[in-house]
Scaffold this active site. Sequence first.
Site, PDB file in Angstrom:
ATOM      1  N   TYR A  37       6.351  35.315  13.607  1.00 18.46           N
ATOM      2  CA  TYR A  37       7.107  36.483  13.153  1.00 18.46           C
ATOM      3  C   TYR A  37       6.830  36.785  11.678  1.00 18.46           C
ATOM      4  O   TYR A  37       7.577  37.513  11.041  1.00 18.46           O
ATOM      5  CB  TYR A  37       8.610  36.269  13.351  1.00 18.46           C
ATOM      6  N   LYS A  45       4.100  22.992  20.542  1.00 17.41           N
ATOM      7  CA  LYS A  45       2.981  23.082  21.492  1.00 17.41           C
ATOM      8  C   LYS A  45       1.762  22.467  20.797  1.00 17.41           C
ATOM      9  O   LYS A  45       0.698  23.085  20.680  1.00 17.41           O
ATOM     10  CB  LYS A  45       2.756  24.562  21.863  1.00 17.41           C
ATOM     11  N   ASP A  58       6.587  24.436  27.171  1.00 20.99           N
ATOM     12  CA  ASP A  58       6.577  24.798  28.595  1.00 20.99           C
ATOM     13  C   ASP A  58       7.409  23.811  29.410  1.00 20.99           C
ATOM     14  O   ASP A  58       8.229  24.191  30.249  1.00 20.99           O
ATOM     15  CB  ASP A  58       5.133  24.900  29.132  1.00 20.99           C
ATOM     16  N   ASP A  75      13.292  31.842  19.608  1.00 30.53           N
ATOM     17  CA  ASP A  75      13.779  33.129  20.121  1.00 30.53           C
ATOM     18  C   ASP A  75      13.865  33.075  21.646  1.00 30.53           C
ATOM     19  O   ASP A  75      14.875  33.450  22.263  1.00 30.53           O
ATOM     20  CB  ASP A  75      12.799  34.231  19.672  1.00 30.53           C
TER      21      ASP A  75
END
Length: 369
Positions: free
Chosen positions: A124, A173, A206, A230
Amino acid sequence: MSYTITLLPGDGIGPEVTAAAQLVAAATGVPIRWEPVEAGEKAVASAGTPLPDAVLESIRKNRVALKGPLTTPIGSGFRSVNVALRQQLDLFASVRPARAIAGEGTRYPGIDLVVVREATEGLYSGVEHWVDRDHSAAETVNVITRKASDRILRFAFEYALKHHRRRVTAVHKANIMKTTGALFQTAFRAMAERYPQVPSDERLVDNMCMQLVKKPEEYDVIVTTNLFGDILSDLCAGLAGGLGIAPGALFGETIAMFEPVHGSAPKYAGQDKANPVAEILSLELLLRHLGEREAADRVFHAVWETIAEKKVVTYDLALPGYTSRPVPPSSCSAMAAEIARRVPLVDLSVALTTSGVDAPDAADPNLES
Ligand code: NAI
């Protein structure tokens, strides 16, 4: 003596749900002088910019704000005012508790999770561009710094200590994003060593999504980067009963801003239909931040009783399949009035699960005499 608090009514359903929160605030008796300012779509029309300087000046002066949702045009138009507010005011810690209330509106009645999201950088950061003239390829830069990672991770561990939480789980990740992901992971491992009294672990994002849907009761405080936070906070809000009941808080070193997780829900704007609870529980968090604990407890109990009694609830809490007892839906203003009516009457000796969201180094409340 009174508190001066900046109020951003916002776009879409924002004016309706912030008016609901003001009604409930008045019922607590806490002396608040609201300082309304406009940002977003209305400010573009009146001031020619979605984020006028007057908004930032008011929040910097008062150091506490209650905000409604602001619309961001999709794909084009002005940049997100929400992201700009967080970056310009350095509101680095987004704290989003996901609590089931009275077991209603959810398949997971015991849920009590908190997502702590870094709110100033990551994907962002606004660093993005088209790669070619034909707009056939594009890049968005994922900015992760050690400084911001340390700051949000320290916040999460301090939060867990202060609120007697069971565990901190970092989400990343790092298997695929071998620089940005690994940097956050390394910072987390170093921070975890400094807080040996707080159990902690890691999940790939995930896997975290799957785990949260399958066994959410195993998780507690989740700390992560901006985009993952988010997404996960909406997921957790869904587990707890939906966006209509999910409050949020944003903390900087000296400023705190309180807003629901949900957006401006344009399809319900002006219909007096949206659930006011997320904004009212954001007010609850604001009152805790000010040190007005009894008033905050009263607000939470009043929300709980209203939802548990299920006579005056909005459409999302009256949906068949998610309720123990189907009821006709009430309006936003009717539910707010019912919550406000109960605020002075609630029995505070009844123990309910509340997750206070005071910042570890909360700003001094802006008490005026
Ligand atoms: P949204 O949260 O506005 O709506 C998602 C779904 O939840 C819709 O079905 C909506 O009707 C429902 N919903 C949301 N709030 C509700 C409430 N209080 N009561 C009952 N149902 C509710 O998200 P969406 O549609 O993705 O975004 C709409 C606009 O809001 C966009 O411009 C987006 O950028 C903005 N937005 C602003 C946020 C903020 O100001 N912090 C956060 C998220 C989105």
